[in-house]
Motif scaffolding. Structure first.
Motif, PDB file in Angstrom:
ATOM      1  N   TRP A 245       0.833  -1.208   0.000  1.00 12.27           N
ATOM      2  CA  TRP A 245       0.000   0.000   0.000  1.00 12.27           C
ATOM      3  C   TRP A 245       0.866   1.256   0.000  1.00 12.27           C
ATOM      4  N   LEU A 246       1.970   1.237   0.764  1.00 12.50           N
ATOM      5  CA  LEU A 246       2.854   2.399   0.802  1.00 12.50           C
ATOM      6  C   LEU A 246       3.539   2.613  -0.547  1.00 12.50           C
ATOM      7  N   LEU A 247       3.951   1.525  -1.210  1.00 11.47           N
ATOM      8  CA  LEU A 247       4.588   1.669  -2.516  1.00 11.47           C
ATOM      9  C   LEU A 247       3.608   2.183  -3.557  1.00 11.47           C
ATOM     10  N   ALA A 248       2.343   1.771  -3.459  1.00  8.07           N
ATOM     11  CA  ALA A 248       1.358   2.172  -4.459  1.00  8.07           C
ATOM     12  C   ALA A 248       0.862   3.590  -4.245  1.00  8.07           C
ATOM     13  N   ARG A 249       0.707   4.017  -2.990  1.00  4.80           N
ATOM     14  CA  ARG A 249       0.089   5.308  -2.712  1.00  4.80           C
ATOM     15  C   ARG A 249       1.037   6.333  -2.081  1.00  4.80           C
ATOM     16  N   GLY A 250       2.120   5.869  -1.474  1.00  4.45           N
ATOM     17  CA  GLY A 250       2.988   6.814  -0.773  1.00  4.45           C
ATOM     18  C   GLY A 250       4.341   7.015  -1.396  1.00  4.45           C
ATOM     19  N   TRP A 251       4.523   6.573  -2.656  1.00  6.05           N
ATOM     20  CA  TRP A 251       5.852   6.688  -3.268  1.00  6.05           C
ATOM     21  C   TRP A 251       6.242   8.141  -3.506  1.00  6.05           C
ATOM     22  N   MET A 252       5.253   9.028  -3.693  1.00  4.22           N
ATOM     23  CA  MET A 252       5.589  10.437  -3.927  1.00  4.22           C
ATOM     24  C   MET A 252       6.218  11.080  -2.697  1.00  4.22           C
ATOM     25  N   ALA A 253       5.918  10.575  -1.522  1.00  2.00           N
ATOM     26  CA  ALA A 253       6.563  11.073  -0.304  1.00  2.00           C
ATOM     27  C   ALA A 253       7.772  10.235   0.078  1.00  2.00           C
ATOM     28  N   LEU A 254       7.733   8.929  -0.208  1.00  2.00           N
ATOM     29  CA  LEU A 254       8.849   8.066   0.172  1.00  2.00           C
ATOM     30  C   LEU A 254      10.088   8.319  -0.676  1.00  2.00           C
ATOM     31  N   LEU A 255       9.902   8.601  -1.975  1.00  3.73           N
ATOM     32  CA  LEU A 255      11.056   8.813  -2.840  1.00  3.73           C
ATOM     33  C   LEU A 255      11.876  10.043  -2.440  1.00  3.73           C
ATOM     34  N   PRO A 256      11.269  11.237  -2.238  1.00  3.68           N
ATOM     35  CA  PRO A 256      12.091  12.368  -1.760  1.00  3.68           C
ATOM     36  C   PRO A 256      12.704  12.117  -0.392  1.00  3.68           C
ATOM     37  N   ALA A 257      11.970  11.422   0.496  1.00  6.37           N
ATOM     38  CA  ALA A 257      12.542  11.132   1.814  1.00  6.37           C
ATOM     39  C   ALA A 257      13.754  10.212   1.701  1.00  6.37           C
ATOM     40  N   ALA A 258      13.671   9.210   0.808  1.00  6.19           N
ATOM     41  CA  ALA A 258      14.817   8.316   0.621  1.00  6.19           C
ATOM     42  C   ALA A 258      16.009   9.058   0.018  1.00  6.19           C
ATOM     43  N   LEU A 259      15.747   9.944  -0.947  1.00  5.74           N
ATOM     44  CA  LEU A 259      16.845  10.720  -1.530  1.00  5.74           C
ATOM     45  C   LEU A 259      17.481  11.649  -0.495  1.00  5.74           C
TER      46      LEU A 259
END
Length: 377
Positions: A245-259
């Protein structure tokens, strides 16, 4: 600025603002737009939530839950049970108790097992229902059928569920067959009760009940137990795993946080290699010790010792370069050094003064002059 000029400025600003407002209201107009929000709360995970509300509004006693819970929620004789999930997910004991409930006078509504993969037929996917109902264990590929209620538009239904076949000895109370054979709906007498079998339950979902055609079909589907008992709506809330669910809906927030995390780690990382630092090679650093000694004396206020050491070094070089000037003292030595180096005699006399400096500023000034004098000798 005079009052007249202020009035002109404010007047021009008011005219400009009025022109902008007039342009805005003549170019744009207010429009009311209705936006449909996604379902929230129970409606987001319960596909039979709207059906329960409709039944309760009709005066029927209806309840919905995720699991059968036959031990905690007993079924009465004239109740209706709608099982929205795949019947293969039920345990054999639950299936036995459900069909025993229908045999005692209840009304049971089931759907066909889900189609696993494309193909012409599935020979054993319907075995769980064929053990209780006069249907064949083989499933057929889904096919839409037409449904039209007087006064309503034509609908295509049962497009997602597989078709089923009846046995030769089957005597359904009602059945709905497609043009190319295969059934999408059938009602069977089972003891004192009835069992309804559907290809899929798309018409029972929350959004589908907005259509009058679907509402009429659902009313006929629940007709055997209408007004006689409780309607139990059993659904399965198939929630995906949290990581999916996080990969499908939260990637827009997870990707900048990971970078950002990788950038922070890259900034904080000193080097790549072993944790222990490399051993220091043996070396002789005499000047480092001298500099450290001078810093220590400076921190402890030993300005006179530092000044005296540099003054003695300058006088030693003077004795080597000009013994005559070194033998003199006072103004005579200052005049002689002034002709030799080109510096002012008064400055040279103050520079070679043996009195210790009183504060740090004077110390720095006299040290810089001593260094300049040493370089000129």
């Amino acid at each position: 600025m005079s009052r007249a000029r202020q009035a002109v400025t404010w007047g021009a600003a008011a005219l400009l603002l009025g022109a902008l407002l007039a342009w805005f209201f003549t170019r744009y107009q207010r429009v009311v737009s209705v936006e449909t929000l996604p379902p929230a709360g129970e409606a987001a995970y319960n596909p039979l939530y709207a059906l329960r509300l409709v039944l309760q509004a009709e005066g029927l006693h209806a309840q919905s839950r995720q699991h059968l819970q036959l031990d905690t929620v007993p079924l009465a004789r004239h109740d209706t049970v709608v099982v929205y999930s795949d019947p293969r997910t039920l345990s054999p004991q639950e299936r036995d108790r459900l069909f025993a409930f229908a045999k005692d006078g209840g009304h049971l509504v089931l759907r066909m097992p889900a189609w696993g993969s494309p193909g012409k037929d599935k020979r054993n996917d319907n075995a769980v229902l064929a053990a209780y109902l006069p249907v064949q264990p083989r499933l057929l590929w889904h096919e839409c059928v037409h449904l039209q209620v007087p006064g309503q538009s034509l609908h295509k239904e049962f497009c997602d569920g597989p078709r089923f076949l009846l046995r030769d000895d089957a005597q359904p109370l009602a059945a709905w067959r497609t043009a190319s054979n295969g059934y999408v709906y059938a009602r069977f007498a089972h003891g004192s009760g009835t069992v309804d079998l559907l290809a899929d339950m798309a018409m029972l979902r929350n959004t589908a009940l907005r259509e009058r055609t679907h509402a009429v079909f659902v009313r006929q589907l629940l007709a055997p137990g209408w007004g006689h008992g409780t309607v139990h709506l059993v659904y399965a809330a198939h929630m995906p795993p949290l990581w999916r669910w996080l990969l499908a809906r939260g990637w827009m927030a997870l990707l900048p946080a990971a970078l950002a995390l990788l950038a922070w780690l890259w900034l904080r990382a000193q080097r790549f290699g072993p944790w222990l630092p490399s051993p220091q090679l043996p070396r002789r650093a005499l000047m480092e010790h001298v500099e450290a000694s001078g810093q220590l004396l400076l921190r402890h206020g030993q300005l006179g010792r530092l000044h005296g050491a540099l003054r003695d070094a300058v006088l030693a070089r003077l004795r080597r370069r000009d013994p005559l000037a070194a033998a003199l003292d006072g103004d005579t030595r200052a005049q002689l050094l002034a002709r030799r180096t080109g510096l002012a005699a008064a400055a040279l006399r103050a520079t070679l003064d043996s009195r210790p400096p009183l504060h740090l500023a004077e110390f720095r000034q006299r040290i810089s002059r001593l260094i300049d004098l040493r370089n000129r000798l």
